[in-house]
Design a protein around this motif. Structure first.
Motif, PDB file in Angstrom:
ATOM      1  N   ALA A 242       0.837  -1.210   0.000  1.00 56.12           N
ATOM      2  CA  ALA A 242       0.000   0.000   0.000  1.00 56.12           C
ATOM      3  C   ALA A 242       0.867   1.253   0.000  1.00 56.12           C
ATOM      4  O   ALA A 242       0.565   2.231  -0.709  1.00 56.12           O
ATOM      5  CB  ALA A 242      -0.935  -0.011   1.209  1.00 56.12           C
ATOM      6  N   ILE A 243       1.943   1.249   0.758  1.00 57.52           N
ATOM      7  CA  ILE A 243       2.848   2.405   0.767  1.00 57.52           C
ATOM      8  C   ILE A 243       3.498   2.558  -0.607  1.00 57.52           C
ATOM      9  O   ILE A 243       3.569   3.667  -1.155  1.00 57.52           O
ATOM     10  CB  ILE A 243       3.915   2.277   1.876  1.00 57.52           C
ATOM     11  CG1 ILE A 243       3.261   2.322   3.256  1.00 57.52           C
ATOM     12  CG2 ILE A 243       4.955   3.392   1.750  1.00 57.52           C
ATOM     13  CD1 ILE A 243       4.211   2.020   4.408  1.00 57.52           C
ATOM     14  N   GLU A 244       3.966   1.456  -1.167  1.00 55.18           N
ATOM     15  CA  GLU A 244       4.577   1.489  -2.516  1.00 55.18           C
ATOM     16  C   GLU A 244       3.614   2.083  -3.540  1.00 55.18           C
ATOM     17  O   GLU A 244       3.994   2.945  -4.336  1.00 55.18           O
ATOM     18  CB  GLU A 244       4.974   0.078  -2.964  1.00 55.18           C
ATOM     19  CG  GLU A 244       6.138  -0.514  -2.237  1.00 55.18           C
ATOM     20  CD  GLU A 244       7.486  -0.024  -2.744  1.00 55.18           C
ATOM     21  OE1 GLU A 244       7.531   0.782  -3.702  1.00 55.18           O
ATOM     22  OE2 GLU A 244       8.486  -0.432  -2.156  1.00 55.18           O
ATOM     23  N   GLN A 245       2.372   1.624  -3.523  1.00 56.37           N
ATOM     24  CA  GLN A 245       1.386   2.103  -4.480  1.00 56.37           C
ATOM     25  C   GLN A 245       1.110   3.588  -4.293  1.00 56.37           C
ATOM     26  O   GLN A 245       1.018   4.337  -5.264  1.00 56.37           O
ATOM     27  CB  GLN A 245       0.092   1.305  -4.367  1.00 56.37           C
ATOM     28  CG  GLN A 245       0.217  -0.100  -4.901  1.00 56.37           C
ATOM     29  CD  GLN A 245      -1.051  -0.908  -4.673  1.00 56.37           C
ATOM     30  OE1 GLN A 245      -2.023  -0.434  -4.083  1.00 56.37           O
ATOM     31  NE2 GLN A 245      -1.041  -2.148  -5.129  1.00 56.37           N
ATOM     32  N   ALA A 246       0.972   4.010  -3.032  1.00 55.94           N
ATOM     33  CA  ALA A 246       0.704   5.431  -2.768  1.00 55.94           C
ATOM     34  C   ALA A 246       1.860   6.308  -3.240  1.00 55.94           C
ATOM     35  O   ALA A 246       1.646   7.373  -3.823  1.00 55.94           O
ATOM     36  CB  ALA A 246       0.447   5.639  -1.282  1.00 55.94           C
ATOM     37  N   CYS A 247       3.073   5.851  -3.014  1.00 52.74           N
ATOM     38  CA  CYS A 247       4.245   6.637  -3.416  1.00 52.74           C
ATOM     39  C   CYS A 247       4.438   6.651  -4.927  1.00 52.74           C
ATOM     40  O   CYS A 247       4.989   7.596  -5.479  1.00 52.74           O
ATOM     41  CB  CYS A 247       5.498   6.089  -2.740  1.00 52.74           C
ATOM     42  SG  CYS A 247       5.551   6.389  -0.970  1.00 52.74           S
ATOM     43  N   ALA A 248       3.997   5.600  -5.593  1.00 56.32           N
ATOM     44  CA  ALA A 248       4.187   5.497  -7.039  1.00 56.32           C
ATOM     45  C   ALA A 248       3.092   6.196  -7.837  1.00 56.32           C
ATOM     46  O   ALA A 248       3.233   6.388  -9.040  1.00 56.32           O
ATOM     47  CB  ALA A 248       4.260   4.025  -7.441  1.00 56.32           C
TER      48      ALA A 248
ATOM     49  N   GLY B  36      -0.736  12.852  -5.345  1.00 55.52           N
ATOM     50  CA  GLY B  36      -0.406  14.144  -4.762  1.00 55.52           C
ATOM     51  C   GLY B  36       0.396  14.098  -3.475  1.00 55.52           C
ATOM     52  O   GLY B  36       0.466  15.096  -2.755  1.00 55.52           O
ATOM     53  N   LEU B  37       1.009  12.952  -3.161  1.00 51.97           N
ATOM     54  CA  LEU B  37       1.826  12.898  -1.948  1.00 51.97           C
ATOM     55  C   LEU B  37       2.998  13.868  -2.065  1.00 51.97           C
ATOM     56  O   LEU B  37       3.728  13.857  -3.051  1.00 51.97           O
ATOM     57  CB  LEU B  37       2.367  11.493  -1.708  1.00 51.97           C
ATOM     58  CG  LEU B  37       1.405  10.456  -1.155  1.00 51.97           C
ATOM     59  CD1 LEU B  37       2.106   9.109  -0.992  1.00 51.97           C
ATOM     60  CD2 LEU B  37       0.845  10.892   0.183  1.00 51.97           C
ATOM     61  N   ARG B  38       3.158  14.698  -1.038  1.00 52.52           N
ATOM     62  CA  ARG B  38       4.269  15.654  -1.032  1.00 52.52           C
ATOM     63  C   ARG B  38       5.176  15.474   0.173  1.00 52.52           C
ATOM     64  O   ARG B  38       6.244  16.052   0.249  1.00 52.52           O
ATOM     65  CB  ARG B  38       3.713  17.072  -1.069  1.00 52.52           C
ATOM     66  CG  ARG B  38       2.952  17.311  -2.356  1.00 52.52           C
ATOM     67  CD  ARG B  38       2.294  18.651  -2.517  1.00 52.52           C
ATOM     68  NE  ARG B  38       2.649  19.698  -1.623  1.00 52.52           N
ATOM     69  CZ  ARG B  38       1.788  20.589  -1.152  1.00 52.52           C
ATOM     70  NH1 ARG B  38       0.517  20.529  -1.480  1.00 52.52           N
ATOM     71  NH2 ARG B  38       2.174  21.554  -0.347  1.00 52.52           N
ATOM     72  N   LEU B  39       4.730  14.667   1.146  1.00 50.81           N
ATOM     73  CA  LEU B  39       5.502  14.406   2.352  1.00 50.81           C
ATOM     74  C   LEU B  39       4.973  13.126   2.974  1.00 50.81           C
ATOM     75  O   LEU B  39       3.760  12.940   3.063  1.00 50.81           O
ATOM     76  CB  LEU B  39       5.354  15.570   3.345  1.00 50.81           C
ATOM     77  CG  LEU B  39       6.021  15.433   4.708  1.00 50.81           C
ATOM     78  CD1 LEU B  39       7.549  15.484   4.560  1.00 50.81           C
ATOM     79  CD2 LEU B  39       5.545  16.527   5.650  1.00 50.81           C
TER      80      LEU B  39
ATOM     81  N   VAL C 269      -0.434  22.141   8.019  1.00 51.63           N
ATOM     82  CA  VAL C 269      -0.960  23.246   7.242  1.00 51.63           C
ATOM     83  C   VAL C 269       0.090  24.347   7.131  1.00 51.63           C
ATOM     84  O   VAL C 269       0.354  24.887   6.048  1.00 51.63           O
ATOM     85  CB  VAL C 269      -2.284  23.789   7.855  1.00 51.63           C
ATOM     86  CG1 VAL C 269      -2.688  25.116   7.236  1.00 51.63           C
ATOM     87  CG2 VAL C 269      -3.388  22.750   7.703  1.00 51.63           C
ATOM     88  N   ARG C 270       0.723  24.678   8.247  1.00 52.28           N
ATOM     89  CA  ARG C 270       1.794  25.693   8.240  1.00 52.28           C
ATOM     90  C   ARG C 270       2.959  25.252   7.341  1.00 52.28           C
ATOM     91  O   ARG C 270       3.512  26.060   6.600  1.00 52.28           O
ATOM     92  CB  ARG C 270       2.320  25.924   9.647  1.00 52.28           C
ATOM     93  CG  ARG C 270       1.372  26.645  10.577  1.00 52.28           C
ATOM     94  CD  ARG C 270       1.946  26.664  12.004  1.00 52.28           C
ATOM     95  NE  ARG C 270       1.004  27.167  12.959  1.00 52.28           N
ATOM     96  CZ  ARG C 270       0.983  28.415  13.407  1.00 52.28           C
ATOM     97  NH1 ARG C 270       1.889  29.268  12.993  1.00 52.28           N
ATOM     98  NH2 ARG C 270       0.091  28.790  14.281  1.00 52.28           N
ATOM     99  N   PHE C 271       3.315  23.979   7.434  1.00 55.13           N
ATOM    100  CA  PHE C 271       4.435  23.455   6.645  1.00 55.13           C
ATOM    101  C   PHE C 271       4.179  23.611   5.160  1.00 55.13           C
ATOM    102  O   PHE C 271       5.021  24.087   4.406  1.00 55.13           O
ATOM    103  CB  PHE C 271       4.675  21.974   6.988  1.00 55.13           C
ATOM    104  CG  PHE C 271       5.719  21.321   6.140  1.00 55.13           C
ATOM    105  CD1 PHE C 271       7.070  21.508   6.414  1.00 55.13           C
ATOM    106  CD2 PHE C 271       5.356  20.526   5.062  1.00 55.13           C
ATOM    107  CE1 PHE C 271       8.038  20.914   5.615  1.00 55.13           C
ATOM    108  CE2 PHE C 271       6.318  19.919   4.265  1.00 55.13           C
ATOM    109  CZ  PHE C 271       7.661  20.118   4.551  1.00 55.13           C
TER     110      PHE C 271
END
Length: 177
Positions: A22-28, A33-36, A172-174
């Motif tokens: 699941a992490i691999e798929q989300a990162c790929a 829109g993953l930014r962090l 949100v600040r980041f």
């Protein structure tokens, strides 16, 4: 008692593999829109006796209260390998502002440098998303003001909601920085 090889294999197939997949798929997923990515943990208020910063100098045995006090937060990027240092410092400033804690209570890469998940996903060839391990001190929620040790229950349930709000505000600040 340790689990046998069959149970180990079953647990890996049931929990470990799907989690990592699941992490691999989300990162790929470029559309995701993953930014962090954050690998979040909690840490004891003081270092355990086996820790290099315990004050117990390597003595093994029952937990002692003489360990060095830990920061309220530890943010880790494997010494710059999983996230640019400037982004880690920005996140630390955002947490400081949102939680109302001084910067000297937020340490970078001490006492932790980032664990297996942070390293595994943050240093892989082609990794483009910053990874940060976040350690929050349990004193922020397991203190007697909010938690009863005898019953092992929160006495002030609003504390967890408040911490969640502050952490959300940090992010949100980041992203606004």
């Amino acid at each position: 008692m340790e689990p046998g090889p069959q149970l180990v294999e079953q647990l890996i197939r049931r929990y470990y593999d799907p989690y990592y997949d699941a992490i691999e798929q989300a990162c790929a997923d470029p559309q995701g829109g993953l930014r962090l990515c954050l690998d979040c943990h909690s840490m004891a208020p003081t270092a355990p006796p086996v820790s290099s910063n315990s004050g117990a100098r390597g003595v093994r045995g029952p937990a002692r209260e003489d360990g060095e006090a830990r920061p309220l937060f530890c943010l880790s990027n494997r010494d710059g390998k999983t996230c640019p240092d400037d982004q880690l410092e920005t996140l630390a400033c955002c947490i400081s502002e949102s939680f109302g804690v001084p910067m000297d209570r937020i340490l970078l890469n001490r006492p932790f440098r980032g664990g297996h998940i942070t390293e595994w996903f943050g240093t892989r060839r082609g990794a483009t998303i910053p990874w940060v391990q976040v350690e929050m001190n349990r004193a922020l929620y397991l203190d007697e003001r909010w938690f009863d040790r005898d019953s092992a229950k929160m006495t002030d349930r609003t504390r967890l909601a408040e911490l969640n709000r502050m952490f959300r505000d940090s992010l949100v600040r980041f992203f606004a920085a």
